[in-house]
Design a protein around this motif. Structure first.
Motif, mmCIF file in Angstrom:
data_model
loop_
_atom_site.group_PDB
_atom_site.id
_atom_site.type_symbol
_atom_site.label_atom_id
_atom_site.label_comp_id
_atom_site.label_asym_id
_atom_site.label_seq_id
_atom_site.Cartn_x
_atom_site.Cartn_y
_atom_site.Cartn_z
ATOM 1 N N HIS A 183 40.877 31.622 47.227
ATOM 2 C CA HIS A 183 42.301 32.713 46.651
ATOM 3 C C HIS A 183 42.363 33.796 46.749
ATOM 4 C CE1 HIS A 183 44.289 28.865 46.035
ATOM 5 N NE2 HIS A 183 43.996 28.393 45.585
ATOM 6 N N SER A 186 41.870 35.776 50.084
ATOM 7 C CA SER A 186 42.814 35.304 50.715
ATOM 8 C C SER A 186 43.675 36.718 50.656
ATOM 9 C CB SER A 186 44.168 33.434 50.855
ATOM 10 O OG SER A 186 44.419 34.305 49.306
ATOM 11 N N ASP A 196 47.682 35.095 46.496
ATOM 12 C CA ASP A 196 47.257 35.585 45.032
ATOM 13 C C ASP A 196 46.095 35.254 44.639
ATOM 14 O OD1 ASP A 196 50.647 36.023 45.043
ATOM 15 O OD2 ASP A 196 50.979 33.806 45.148
ATOM 16 N N GLU A 197 45.381 36.134 44.276
ATOM 17 C CA GLU A 197 44.341 35.711 42.811
ATOM 18 C C GLU A 197 44.194 35.022 42.061
ATOM 19 O OE1 GLU A 197 40.366 38.727 42.062
ATOM 20 O OE2 GLU A 197 42.230 39.012 43.496
ATOM 21 N N TYR A 198 43.468 34.199 41.214
ATOM 22 C CA TYR A 198 43.979 33.833 40.134
ATOM 23 C C TYR A 198 42.831 33.765 39.505
ATOM 24 C CZ TYR A 198 47.610 30.865 42.856
ATOM 25 O OH TYR A 198 48.744 30.870 43.215
ATOM 26 N N LEU A 216 45.233 23.657 42.690
ATOM 27 C CA LEU A 216 44.800 25.392 43.288
ATOM 28 C C LEU A 216 43.588 24.758 43.851
ATOM 29 C CD1 LEU A 216 45.750 27.977 40.605
ATOM 30 C CD2 LEU A 216 46.697 27.343 42.538
ATOM 31 N N GLY A 341 40.470 32.792 53.446
ATOM 32 C CA GLY A 341 41.109 31.378 52.090
ATOM 33 C C GLY A 341 40.825 30.545 52.561
ATOM 34 N N SER A 345 43.733 28.647 50.815
ATOM 35 C CA SER A 345 44.526 29.195 50.480
ATOM 36 C C SER A 345 45.123 30.272 51.521
ATOM 37 C CB SER A 345 44.393 30.643 49.977
ATOM 38 O OG SER A 345 45.172 31.325 49.429
#
Length: 401
Positions: A183, A186, A196-198, A216, A341, A345
């Motif tokens: 993620h 990406s 989106d980063e998590y 995820l 990604g 992702s």
């Protein structure tokens, strides 16, 4: 005599959530639109016209017969042979393999491999229920050693992940770190479905799909297309394409061995196919895992990426969890795995996935990957698998290396 094969042009669409994108006139974004966009980009990138292409190989999993012709007709109608390809999730790489094989065998000087998918939202399901299912043997074999869950894909890969945890002490956090990495990668890919980063906690706390796989850590359904133009050495020389050409220096496809049904979860999801395909490519290319700087591999689920670290020889058997913790599969480490990604992702339109991997690695070798660019790339490795089953591994180097 075996001819050399070069990638001279690549193109792809942005991968999208099914049904989300529309055309400028408000009509649905359909597979001919996707194919036209990806194919035109690939031709433009190569600097050639469609009438110079001698054969076409078009991959898709969900669609009617001769959809490949309908897709390529958006680029031109020149009477060339067009082959429709379906090999489950490895469909795009199978089209690439066949397009390369035509050049390798001297049957053509220029070919196109194109893949697309227009998917239904939600988990993958079967289309026909009045005949034997291709993965019936795999599912029944796994049911003998694991609890059964539907849909089958997260169950099958999740069961292999659990097996690795039981054998080697791999943790749920190590699987989640793969989702975290992909993620994060990406964010810099404008073609990715998600950017989106998590945090690690967000990865771990997202909805459980099949323990240890949370949402995820699973690839989504996607719409999209990818394309590659392949050429012989004579074609490259004739058209002055060597400066930006990328050579396929090793390529192999394997299908299931008898050992697929040896009673382990990892074999059922293709571990032995992956090992054999990778070794054949290393032998062809005269390269080993340590000679590559960037890798695009089939992370349909984080568990599969982890198992592939071992199958592709990035680490010893049972050591993949430690490899994750070391940081050696991201920027600043030994390899950058899935800078795009990955499937998790970037998205996974089945017929396009392998060709999107090819595009990413071509850009990396050329130095055209923008914010995703890996430093000092001299060789790149691609892996794509479809259960039921087929694995395709491809090694690339710049033509002017």
């Amino acid at each position: 005599m075996v001819n050399r094969v070069f990638v001279v042009g690549v193109g792809m669409t942005k991968f999208e959530k099914p049904g989300r994108r529309t055309n400028e006139d408000g009509s649905a974004w359909d597979y001919p639109d996707m194919a036209r966009e990806a194919g035109t980009k690939a031709l433009t990138d190569a600097g050639i016209s469609y009438d110079q292409v001698e054969q076409g190989y078009v991959g898709y999993v969900y669609g009617e017969s001769t959809a490949g012709q309908r897709a390529l007709y958006e680029l031109g109608m020149t009477g060339i042979p067009v082959v429709n390809v379906n090999n489950n999730c490895s469909t795009g790489s199978t089209a690439l393999y066949l397009a390369a094989q035509a050049i390798r065998g001297g049957l053509a000087d220029c070919t196109i491999a194109l893949g697309f998918e227009k998917m239904q939202p939600g988990s993958l399901g079967s289309t026909y229920d009045d005949r034997a299912q291709p993965m019936e043997r795999h599912i029944l074999a796994l049911a003998e050693i694991s609890e059964v869950l539907f849909p089958p894909a997260p169950w099958m890969f999740g069961a292999a992940g659990r097996e690795h945890m039981q054998r080697y002490g791999t943790t749920a956090e190590q699987f989640a770190k793969i989702g975290l990495k992909n993620h994060k990668h990406s964010v810099n890919n404008p073609y990715a479905q998600f950017q989106d980063e998590y945090t690690l906690d967000e990865i771990l706390d997202s909805r459980m799909i099949y323990d240890p796989l949370t949402k995820l850590q699973c690839s989504p359904t996607s719409d999209g297309s990818g394309a590659a133009i392949l050429a012989s050495a004579a074609f490259v020389d004739r058209h002055g394409l060597a400066e930006r050409a990328v050579e396929i220096v090793g390529q192999a496809m394997t299908t299931d061995f008898a050992s697929t049904f040896d009673g382990t979860c990892r074999s059922i999801i293709g571990y032995d196919m992956n090992v054999h395909a990778a070794q054949r490519v290393y032998d062809q290319a005269g390269l080993g895992a340590d000679d590559f700087q960037v890798i695009e591999l089939h992370d349909c689920f984080s568990a599969n990426e982890l198992l592939l670290y071992e199958a592709l020889g990035l680490c010893a058997e049972g050591e993949a969890g430690k490899l994750v913790d070391s940081g050696d599969t991201t920027y600043g480490g030994r390899w950058v795995v899935n800078p795009s990604g990955g499937l998790i992702s970037k998205g996974h339109p089945l017929g396009a996935t392998g060709l999107a991997q090819c595009a990413e690695l071509t850009w990396q070798l050329r130095g055209d990957a923008d914010k995703r660019q890996v430093a000092g790339v001299t060789a790149a490795l691609q892996h794509n698998i479809g259960l039921g089953g087929a694995a395709v591994v491809t090694a690339y180097q710049r033509a002017d290396r």
